[in-house]
Scaffold this motif. Structure first.
Motif, PDB file in Angstrom:
ATOM      1  N   PHE A  67       0.892  -1.666  -0.259  1.00  0.00           N
ATOM      2  CA  PHE A  67      -0.039  -0.019  -0.358  1.00  0.00           C
ATOM      3  C   PHE A  67       0.749   1.214  -0.100  1.00  0.00           C
ATOM      4  CE2 PHE A  67      -2.689   3.497   2.689  1.00  0.00           C
ATOM      5  CZ  PHE A  67      -3.351   3.282   1.347  1.00  0.00           C
ATOM      6  N   LYS A  68       1.956   1.379   0.875  1.00  0.00           N
ATOM      7  CA  LYS A  68       2.516   2.508   0.890  1.00  0.00           C
ATOM      8  C   LYS A  68       3.207   2.148  -0.232  1.00  0.00           C
ATOM      9  CE  LYS A  68       3.804   2.310   5.572  1.00  0.00           C
ATOM     10  NZ  LYS A  68       4.529   2.648   6.917  1.00  0.00           N
ATOM     11  N   ALA A  69       3.748   1.648  -0.899  1.00  0.00           N
ATOM     12  CA  ALA A  69       4.332   1.587  -2.328  1.00  0.00           C
ATOM     13  C   ALA A  69       3.937   2.710  -2.819  1.00  0.00           C
ATOM     14  CB  ALA A  69       4.965   0.414  -2.911  1.00  0.00           C
ATOM     15  N   ILE A  70       2.279   1.506  -3.394  1.00  0.00           N
ATOM     16  CA  ILE A  70       1.190   2.205  -4.298  1.00  0.00           C
ATOM     17  C   ILE A  70       1.551   3.836  -4.174  1.00  0.00           C
ATOM     18  CG2 ILE A  70      -1.187   2.352  -4.676  1.00  0.00           C
ATOM     19  CD1 ILE A  70      -1.279  -0.561  -4.380  1.00  0.00           C
ATOM     20  N   LEU A  71       1.051   4.226  -3.089  1.00  0.00           N
ATOM     21  CA  LEU A  71       1.128   5.654  -2.798  1.00  0.00           C
ATOM     22  C   LEU A  71       2.650   6.682  -3.069  1.00  0.00           C
ATOM     23  CD1 LEU A  71      -0.153   5.910   1.215  1.00  0.00           C
ATOM     24  CD2 LEU A  71      -1.468   5.581  -1.170  1.00  0.00           C
ATOM     25  N   LEU A  72       3.740   5.655  -2.856  1.00  0.00           N
ATOM     26  CA  LEU A  72       4.485   6.088  -2.997  1.00  0.00           C
ATOM     27  C   LEU A  72       4.988   6.164  -4.783  1.00  0.00           C
ATOM     28  CD1 LEU A  72       7.420   4.915  -1.173  1.00  0.00           C
ATOM     29  CD2 LEU A  72       6.371   7.438  -1.242  1.00  0.00           C
ATOM     30  N   TYR A  73       4.057   5.557  -5.958  1.00  0.00           N
ATOM     31  CA  TYR A  73       4.248   5.934  -6.718  1.00  0.00           C
ATOM     32  C   TYR A  73       3.115   7.404  -7.463  1.00  0.00           C
ATOM     33  CZ  TYR A  73       6.251   1.516  -8.492  1.00  0.00           C
ATOM     34  OH  TYR A  73       6.821   0.151  -9.415  1.00  0.00           O
ATOM     35  N   LEU A  74       1.845   6.877  -6.887  1.00  0.00           N
ATOM     36  CA  LEU A  74       1.016   8.144  -7.384  1.00  0.00           C
ATOM     37  C   LEU A  74       1.728   9.677  -6.461  1.00  0.00           C
ATOM     38  CD1 LEU A  74      -2.164   6.176  -5.343  1.00  0.00           C
ATOM     39  CD2 LEU A  74      -1.196   7.124  -8.432  1.00  0.00           C
ATOM     40  N   ALA A  75       2.742   9.396  -5.543  1.00  0.00           N
ATOM     41  CA  ALA A  75       3.408  10.922  -5.100  1.00  0.00           C
ATOM     42  C   ALA A  75       4.670  11.838  -6.200  1.00  0.00           C
ATOM     43  CB  ALA A  75       3.764  10.713  -3.480  1.00  0.00           C
ATOM     44  N   ASN A  76       4.730  10.660  -6.968  1.00  0.00           N
ATOM     45  CA  ASN A  76       5.869  10.249  -7.984  1.00  0.00           C
ATOM     46  C   ASN A  76       5.136  10.564  -8.826  1.00  0.00           C
ATOM     47  OD1 ASN A  76       8.748  10.684  -8.948  1.00  0.00           O
ATOM     48  ND2 ASN A  76       8.163   8.923  -9.552  1.00  0.00           N
ATOM     49  N   ASP A  77       3.855  10.956  -9.383  1.00  0.00           N
ATOM     50  CA  ASP A  77       2.983  10.764 -10.139  1.00  0.00           C
ATOM     51  C   ASP A  77       3.133   9.712 -11.489  1.00  0.00           C
ATOM     52  OD1 ASP A  77       1.248  12.733 -11.578  1.00  0.00           O
ATOM     53  OD2 ASP A  77       2.788  14.002 -12.844  1.00  0.00           O
ATOM     54  N   ASP A  78       2.933   8.839 -11.192  1.00  0.00           N
ATOM     55  CA  ASP A  78       2.992   7.628 -11.755  1.00  0.00           C
ATOM     56  C   ASP A  78       1.639   6.973 -11.584  1.00  0.00           C
ATOM     57  OD1 ASP A  78       3.886   5.832 -14.011  1.00  0.00           O
ATOM     58  OD2 ASP A  78       5.791   4.850 -13.044  1.00  0.00           O
ATOM     59  N   ALA A  79       0.962   6.941 -11.942  1.00  0.00           N
ATOM     60  CA  ALA A  79      -0.350   6.301 -12.295  1.00  0.00           C
ATOM     61  C   ALA A  79      -0.521   5.039 -12.338  1.00  0.00           C
ATOM     62  CB  ALA A  79      -1.577   7.195 -12.389  1.00  0.00           C
ATOM     63  N   ILE A  80      -0.032   4.799 -14.116  1.00  0.00           N
ATOM     64  CA  ILE A  80       0.391   3.852 -14.761  1.00  0.00           C
ATOM     65  C   ILE A  80       0.931   3.198 -13.750  1.00  0.00           C
ATOM     66  CG2 ILE A  80       1.122   2.913 -16.801  1.00  0.00           C
ATOM     67  CD1 ILE A  80       0.032   5.583 -18.270  1.00  0.00           C
ATOM     68  N   GLY A  81       2.313   3.684 -13.758  1.00  0.00           N
ATOM     69  CA  GLY A  81       3.101   2.722 -12.730  1.00  0.00           C
ATOM     70  C   GLY A  81       2.169   1.485 -11.438  1.00  0.00           C
ATOM     71  N   ALA A  82       1.758   3.160 -10.502  1.00  0.00           N
ATOM     72  CA  ALA A  82       1.400   1.686  -9.296  1.00  0.00           C
ATOM     73  C   ALA A  82       0.660   1.000 -10.058  1.00  0.00           C
ATOM     74  CB  ALA A  82       0.057   3.187  -9.068  1.00  0.00           C
ATOM     75  N   ASP A  83      -0.297   1.713 -11.224  1.00  0.00           N
ATOM     76  CA  ASP A  83      -1.952   0.394 -11.768  1.00  0.00           C
ATOM     77  C   ASP A  83      -0.919  -1.040 -11.836  1.00  0.00           C
ATOM     78  OD1 ASP A  83      -4.392  -0.356 -12.341  1.00  0.00           O
ATOM     79  OD2 ASP A  83      -4.258  -0.093 -14.334  1.00  0.00           O
ATOM     80  N   GLN A  84      -0.072  -0.900 -12.860  1.00  0.00           N
ATOM     81  CA  GLN A  84       0.891  -2.385 -13.139  1.00  0.00           C
ATOM     82  C   GLN A  84       0.887  -2.692 -11.971  1.00  0.00           C
ATOM     83  OE1 GLN A  84       3.924  -0.412 -15.597  1.00  0.00           O
ATOM     84  NE2 GLN A  84       3.068  -1.110 -17.245  1.00  0.00           N
ATOM     85  N   THR A 110      -7.752   5.517  -9.742  1.00  0.00           N
ATOM     86  CA  THR A 110      -8.496   5.241 -11.033  1.00  0.00           C
ATOM     87  C   THR A 110      -9.247   6.602 -11.247  1.00  0.00           C
ATOM     88  OG1 THR A 110      -9.132   2.814 -10.525  1.00  0.00           O
ATOM     89  CG2 THR A 110     -10.737   4.299 -12.146  1.00  0.00           C
ATOM     90  N   SER A 111      -9.189   7.254  -9.842  1.00  0.00           N
ATOM     91  CA  SER A 111      -9.442   8.636 -10.656  1.00  0.00           C
ATOM     92  C   SER A 111      -8.620   9.631 -10.924  1.00  0.00           C
ATOM     93  CB  SER A 111     -10.013   9.560  -9.160  1.00  0.00           C
ATOM     94  OG  SER A 111      -9.362   9.065  -7.549  1.00  0.00           O
ATOM     95  N   VAL A 112      -7.156   9.084 -10.573  1.00  0.00           N
ATOM     96  CA  VAL A 112      -6.237   9.834 -11.208  1.00  0.00           C
ATOM     97  C   VAL A 112      -5.901   9.543 -12.224  1.00  0.00           C
ATOM     98  CG1 VAL A 112      -3.293  10.119 -11.059  1.00  0.00           C
ATOM     99  CG2 VAL A 112      -4.472  10.387  -8.771  1.00  0.00           C
ATOM    100  N   LYS A 113      -5.819   8.510 -12.506  1.00  0.00           N
ATOM    101  CA  LYS A 113      -6.045   7.898 -14.424  1.00  0.00           C
ATOM    102  C   LYS A 113      -6.626   8.358 -15.236  1.00  0.00           C
ATOM    103  CE  LYS A 113      -5.071   3.682 -15.191  1.00  0.00           C
ATOM    104  NZ  LYS A 113      -5.210   2.319 -15.443  1.00  0.00           N
ATOM    105  N   GLU A 114      -8.501   8.349 -14.474  1.00  0.00           N
ATOM    106  CA  GLU A 114      -9.505   9.158 -15.047  1.00  0.00           C
ATOM    107  C   GLU A 114      -9.272  11.011 -15.177  1.00  0.00           C
ATOM    108  OE1 GLU A 114     -13.028   7.532 -14.333  1.00  0.00           O
ATOM    109  OE2 GLU A 114     -12.098   5.304 -14.943  1.00  0.00           O
ATOM    110  N   GLN A 115      -8.104  11.360 -13.764  1.00  0.00           N
ATOM    111  CA  GLN A 115      -8.296  13.209 -13.641  1.00  0.00           C
ATOM    112  C   GLN A 115      -9.720  13.516 -13.198  1.00  0.00           C
ATOM    113  OE1 GLN A 115      -6.825  15.041 -17.287  1.00  0.00           O
ATOM    114  NE2 GLN A 115      -4.655  13.568 -16.679  1.00  0.00           N
ATOM    115  N   ASN A 116     -10.367  12.506 -12.509  1.00  0.00           N
ATOM    116  CA  ASN A 116     -11.501  12.693 -12.151  1.00  0.00           C
ATOM    117  C   ASN A 116     -12.031  13.016 -10.477  1.00  0.00           C
ATOM    118  OD1 ASN A 116     -14.850  12.626 -11.855  1.00  0.00           O
ATOM    119  ND2 ASN A 116     -15.474  11.595 -12.865  1.00  0.00           N
TER     120      ASN A 116
END
Length: 124
Positions: A67-84, A110-116
């Motif tokens: 979970f923390k790693a996914i949040l770090l992907y998102l903090a790094n502005d990498d939603a695709i990497g987080a999804d993978q 999902t919300s970041v990828k869809e910018q919603n």
């Protein structure tokens, strides 16, 4: 200092828990530096989580690290990497699926990828 300690502990047999504890401290402290190295911190979290999955006693703790790693992907502005990464983590630890952390992280991805933003705020 914690990275040096982790390196020293890793040289000793049967000292995995001390190595992991030091590595997790590296991540904790790394969040507070001026320019955090998200990639290095993600790699540490994934490595420790994968080690946790090798033991029935520590396997439940892997979810928190994923979970923390996914949040770090998102903090790094990498939603695709987080999804993978989410897909990899679910493959490594099927019990992560449908946990509160997984649902929350998936909603953010999902919300970041869809910018919603509304999509996320309506769900949570």
């Amino acid at each position: 200092i914690y990275q040096d300690a982790a390196d020293s502990f890793s040289l000793e047999p049967n000292n995995t828990s001390n190595t992991n504890a030091c590595l997790l401290k590296v991540v904790d402290i790394g969040l507070f530096v001026a320019a955090p190295d998200f990639g290095a911190m993600i790699k540490i979290l994934e490595t420790v989580a994968d080690k946790y999955m090798q033991s029935k006693l520590t396997a439940p703790s892997a979810k928190e690290l994923y979970f923390k790693a996914i949040l770090l992907y998102l903090a790094n502005d990498d939603a695709i990497g987080a999804d993978q990464a989410m897909k990899r983590y679910l493959n490594n630890d099927p019990t992560f699926l449908q946990t509160r952390q997984q649902k929350f992280a998936q909603a953010i991805i999902t919300s970041v990828k869809e910018q919603n933003l509304e999509l996320f705020s309506n769900e949570w």
